[in-house]
Design a protein around this motif. Structure first.
Motif, PDB file in Angstrom:
ATOM      1  N   GLY A 197     -49.672 -22.267  41.276  1.00 55.07           N
ATOM      2  CA  GLY A 197     -50.918 -22.741  40.688  1.00 55.07           C
ATOM      3  C   GLY A 197     -51.103 -22.316  39.243  1.00 55.07           C
ATOM      4  N   HIS A 198     -50.864 -21.029  38.943  1.00 55.97           N
ATOM      5  CA  HIS A 198     -51.186 -20.573  37.582  1.00 55.97           C
ATOM      6  C   HIS A 198     -50.268 -21.203  36.553  1.00 55.97           C
ATOM      7  N   ALA A 199     -48.998 -21.439  36.904  1.00 57.40           N
ATOM      8  CA  ALA A 199     -48.099 -22.085  35.951  1.00 57.40           C
ATOM      9  C   ALA A 199     -48.409 -23.578  35.811  1.00 57.40           C
ATOM     10  N   THR A 200     -49.012 -24.195  36.829  1.00 55.83           N
ATOM     11  CA  THR A 200     -49.488 -25.576  36.702  1.00 55.83           C
ATOM     12  C   THR A 200     -50.653 -25.637  35.725  1.00 55.83           C
ATOM     13  N   LEU A 201     -51.587 -24.692  35.875  1.00 58.22           N
ATOM     14  CA  LEU A 201     -52.701 -24.602  34.938  1.00 58.22           C
ATOM     15  C   LEU A 201     -52.181 -24.384  33.521  1.00 58.22           C
ATOM     16  N   ALA A 202     -51.175 -23.512  33.377  1.00 58.72           N
ATOM     17  CA  ALA A 202     -50.599 -23.231  32.064  1.00 58.72           C
ATOM     18  C   ALA A 202     -49.950 -24.482  31.470  1.00 58.72           C
ATOM     19  N   ALA A 203     -49.225 -25.246  32.294  1.00 58.79           N
ATOM     20  CA  ALA A 203     -48.588 -26.473  31.810  1.00 58.79           C
ATOM     21  C   ALA A 203     -49.636 -27.476  31.326  1.00 58.79           C
ATOM     22  N   ALA A 204     -50.733 -27.598  32.063  1.00 54.05           N
ATOM     23  CA  ALA A 204     -51.799 -28.515  31.651  1.00 54.05           C
ATOM     24  C   ALA A 204     -52.430 -28.066  30.340  1.00 54.05           C
ATOM     25  N   GLN A 205     -52.622 -26.767  30.174  1.00 54.43           N
ATOM     26  CA  GLN A 205     -53.197 -26.253  28.933  1.00 54.43           C
ATOM     27  C   GLN A 205     -52.275 -26.548  27.749  1.00 54.43           C
ATOM     28  N   VAL A 206     -50.975 -26.394  27.936  1.00 57.78           N
ATOM     29  CA  VAL A 206     -50.017 -26.692  26.872  1.00 57.78           C
ATOM     30  C   VAL A 206     -50.054 -28.178  26.527  1.00 57.78           C
ATOM     31  N   LEU A 207     -50.052 -29.044  27.540  1.00 56.53           N
ATOM     32  CA  LEU A 207     -50.076 -30.480  27.273  1.00 56.53           C
ATOM     33  C   LEU A 207     -51.341 -30.886  26.527  1.00 56.53           C
ATOM     34  N   ARG A 208     -52.478 -30.365  26.946  1.00 57.62           N
ATOM     35  CA  ARG A 208     -53.736 -30.761  26.322  1.00 57.62           C
ATOM     36  C   ARG A 208     -53.936 -30.075  24.970  1.00 57.62           C
ATOM     37  N   GLY A 209     -53.746 -28.780  24.928  1.00 58.91           N
ATOM     38  CA  GLY A 209     -54.112 -28.028  23.734  1.00 58.91           C
ATOM     39  C   GLY A 209     -53.039 -27.937  22.677  1.00 58.91           C
ATOM     40  N   GLU A 210     -51.765 -28.067  23.076  1.00 59.26           N
ATOM     41  CA  GLU A 210     -50.669 -27.880  22.138  1.00 59.26           C
ATOM     42  C   GLU A 210     -49.908 -29.160  21.825  1.00 59.26           C
ATOM     43  N   LEU A 211     -49.796 -30.064  22.791  1.00 56.25           N
ATOM     44  CA  LEU A 211     -48.980 -31.265  22.613  1.00 56.25           C
ATOM     45  C   LEU A 211     -49.818 -32.529  22.468  1.00 56.25           C
TER      46      LEU A 211
ATOM     47  N   VAL B 119     -59.537 -27.428  45.378  1.00 55.62           N
ATOM     48  CA  VAL B 119     -59.633 -27.477  43.920  1.00 55.62           C
ATOM     49  C   VAL B 119     -59.775 -26.050  43.409  1.00 55.62           C
ATOM     50  N   VAL B 120     -58.872 -25.662  42.525  1.00 51.82           N
ATOM     51  CA  VAL B 120     -58.858 -24.314  41.958  1.00 51.82           C
ATOM     52  C   VAL B 120     -59.064 -24.441  40.461  1.00 51.82           C
ATOM     53  N   GLY B 121     -60.088 -23.773  39.937  1.00 51.52           N
ATOM     54  CA  GLY B 121     -60.415 -23.894  38.525  1.00 51.52           C
ATOM     55  C   GLY B 121     -60.386 -22.569  37.801  1.00 51.52           C
ATOM     56  N   GLY B 122     -60.030 -22.629  36.518  1.00 53.55           N
ATOM     57  CA  GLY B 122     -60.030 -21.441  35.685  1.00 53.55           C
ATOM     58  C   GLY B 122     -59.692 -21.777  34.249  1.00 53.55           C
ATOM     59  N   HIS B 123     -59.794 -20.775  33.380  1.00 53.00           N
ATOM     60  CA  HIS B 123     -59.460 -20.929  31.973  1.00 53.00           C
ATOM     61  C   HIS B 123     -58.003 -20.543  31.742  1.00 53.00           C
ATOM     62  N   ALA B 124     -57.486 -20.933  30.574  1.00 56.89           N
ATOM     63  CA  ALA B 124     -56.125 -20.554  30.190  1.00 56.89           C
ATOM     64  C   ALA B 124     -56.070 -20.396  28.682  1.00 56.89           C
ATOM     65  N   ARG B 125     -55.291 -19.414  28.235  1.00 62.10           N
ATOM     66  CA  ARG B 125     -55.137 -19.143  26.803  1.00 62.10           C
ATOM     67  C   ARG B 125     -53.662 -19.160  26.431  1.00 62.10           C
ATOM     68  N   VAL B 126     -53.288 -20.000  25.455  1.00 64.97           N
ATOM     69  CA  VAL B 126     -51.925 -19.969  24.929  1.00 64.97           C
ATOM     70  C   VAL B 126     -51.805 -18.754  24.010  1.00 64.97           C
ATOM     71  N   MET B 127     -50.790 -17.937  24.273  1.00 66.55           N
ATOM     72  CA  MET B 127     -50.633 -16.682  23.551  1.00 66.55           C
ATOM     73  C   MET B 127     -49.489 -16.723  22.535  1.00 66.55           C
ATOM     74  N   ILE B 128     -48.391 -17.362  22.882  1.00 63.08           N
ATOM     75  CA  ILE B 128     -47.199 -17.385  22.011  1.00 63.08           C
ATOM     76  C   ILE B 128     -46.664 -18.806  21.966  1.00 63.08           C
ATOM     77  N   ARG B 129     -46.317 -19.261  20.754  1.00 67.81           N
ATOM     78  CA  ARG B 129     -45.734 -20.569  20.550  1.00 67.81           C
ATOM     79  C   ARG B 129     -44.374 -20.393  19.872  1.00 67.81           C
ATOM     80  N   GLY B 130     -43.355 -21.124  20.346  1.00 69.54           N
ATOM     81  CA  GLY B 130     -42.048 -20.983  19.730  1.00 69.54           C
ATOM     82  C   GLY B 130     -41.107 -22.092  20.129  1.00 69.54           C
ATOM     83  N   THR B 131     -39.844 -21.938  19.756  1.00 68.87           N
ATOM     84  CA  THR B 131     -38.788 -22.871  20.139  1.00 68.87           C
ATOM     85  C   THR B 131     -37.580 -22.086  20.621  1.00 68.87           C
ATOM     86  N   ILE B 132     -36.752 -22.773  21.399  1.00 72.43           N
ATOM     87  CA  ILE B 132     -35.530 -22.166  21.882  1.00 72.43           C
ATOM     88  C   ILE B 132     -34.414 -23.201  21.804  1.00 72.43           C
ATOM     89  N   ASP B 133     -33.242 -22.790  21.324  1.00 77.47           N
ATOM     90  CA  ASP B 133     -32.068 -23.665  21.248  1.00 77.47           C
ATOM     91  C   ASP B 133     -31.163 -23.417  22.431  1.00 77.47           C
TER      92      ASP B 133
END
Length: 292
Positions: A82-96, A277-291
């Motif tokens: 669940g928490h990594a699903t929430l994290a993925a949604a936060q990245v899609l909405r807030g970062e991408l 239905v499970v709800g909560g907040h999420a904060r992106v902490m680190i942004r980067g790239t990997i090769d």
């Protein structure tokens, strides 16, 4: 050499350094990753789960509504997180830049949907996994060993033990333990106890109690998945919501996972009992790239 965007996110946290960390890797369809690479990268990130998200339709990360989503601990792939699903949604909405009203994820546990909720929360729908209670008289030595290791207390006739059929999470509720006791637990899950859990076919042990400033609290121990303790576990509440609904006569809850980092969740069991239905907040902490 393909370059991938990668993020770390504190899920179920409204402020930094709380909730549960997850890594999220954006995988473009033209550069898929092998299972072996995903597992190796999850081990490199060394957080409880690393999520790999890939668009399943045109428009890429910004415009697609359907995505593939897989989750890996540092040692194994897991069927639901669940928490990594929430994290993925936060990245899609807030970062991408994805503004879809509902993000739909194809996963090993079926389709999961995440929508924007009130006050900046994200709300995800998970399949409910009601745990089946075991009679006290049927408690085996292995069950008693897990209860004692997780709670520090002997299994008695008052101890409730139930195991969810799909996720194989064992719920332990000892009426003698209050919320403060659960928060203070120092479990002793030794190698023989891990073997006992393997014989029982469990993937995690959840210790839970009535809350004081919330409806219920929990702790989540999963050495069988390579995680001694998960700080905040969305999937656990797909099991805990039906468990507590039967005891509190309610379907909507304020819950807290009282690990060292801790996290707060809003949880609601559907009227038909099929989804949570499970709800909560999420904060992106680190942004980067990997090769790779």
């Amino acid at each position: 050499m393909p370059t991938y965007k990668i993020f770390t996110v504190d899920a179920f946290a409204a402020a930094p350094f709380g909730g549960n960390q997850a890594a999220v890797v954006a995988v473009p369809p033209e550069h898929p990753l092998s299972d072996e690479t995903m597992q190796a990268l999850a081990g490199e990130m060394n957080v409880s789960e690393t999520a790999f998200v890939e668009p399943l339709e045109g428009g890429g990360f910004q415009a697609a509504e359907r995505f593939g989503l897989r989750w890996f601990t540092p040692t194994v792939e897991v069927p639901l997180c669940g928490h990594a699903t929430l994290a993925a949604a936060q990245v899609l909405r807030g970062e991408l830049g994805n503004a879809s009203g509902a993000l739909r994820f194809a996963t090993l546990s079926g389709e999961l949907v995440v929508r924007a909720g009130a006050d900046g929360r994200l709300e995800m729908t998970l399949p409910a996994d009601p745990p089946a209670a075991a009679a006290a008289a049927a408690a085996t030595d292995d069950v008693r060993a897990l209860v004692a290791a997780a709670t520090g207390r002997r299994h008695t006739d008052a101890t409730e033990v139930a195991v969810s059929p799909a996720l194989r999470y064992m719920v332990v509720h000892d009426p003698g333990l209050g919320a403060a006791d659960v928060a203070a637990l120092e479990p002793g899950i030794t190698a023989p106890v891990v073997e006992a859990g393997r014989r029982l076919g469990v993937r995690a042990v959840i210790v839970t109690a009535r809350g004081t400033d919330c409806d219920f609290v929990s702790r989540f121990f999963a050495p069988w998945c390579g995680i001694d303790e998960d700080p905040v576990t969305g999937s656990a509440h797909a099991v805990l919501a039906p468990f507590w609904a039967a005891r509190l006569g309610r379907r909507s809850f304020a819950a807290r996972q009282c690990s060292r980092r801790g996290g707060d969740l809003r949880v609601a069991l559907a009227d038909d009992g099929a989804t949570v239905v499970v709800g909560g907040h999420a904060r992106v902490m680190i942004r980067g790239t990997i090769d790779l």
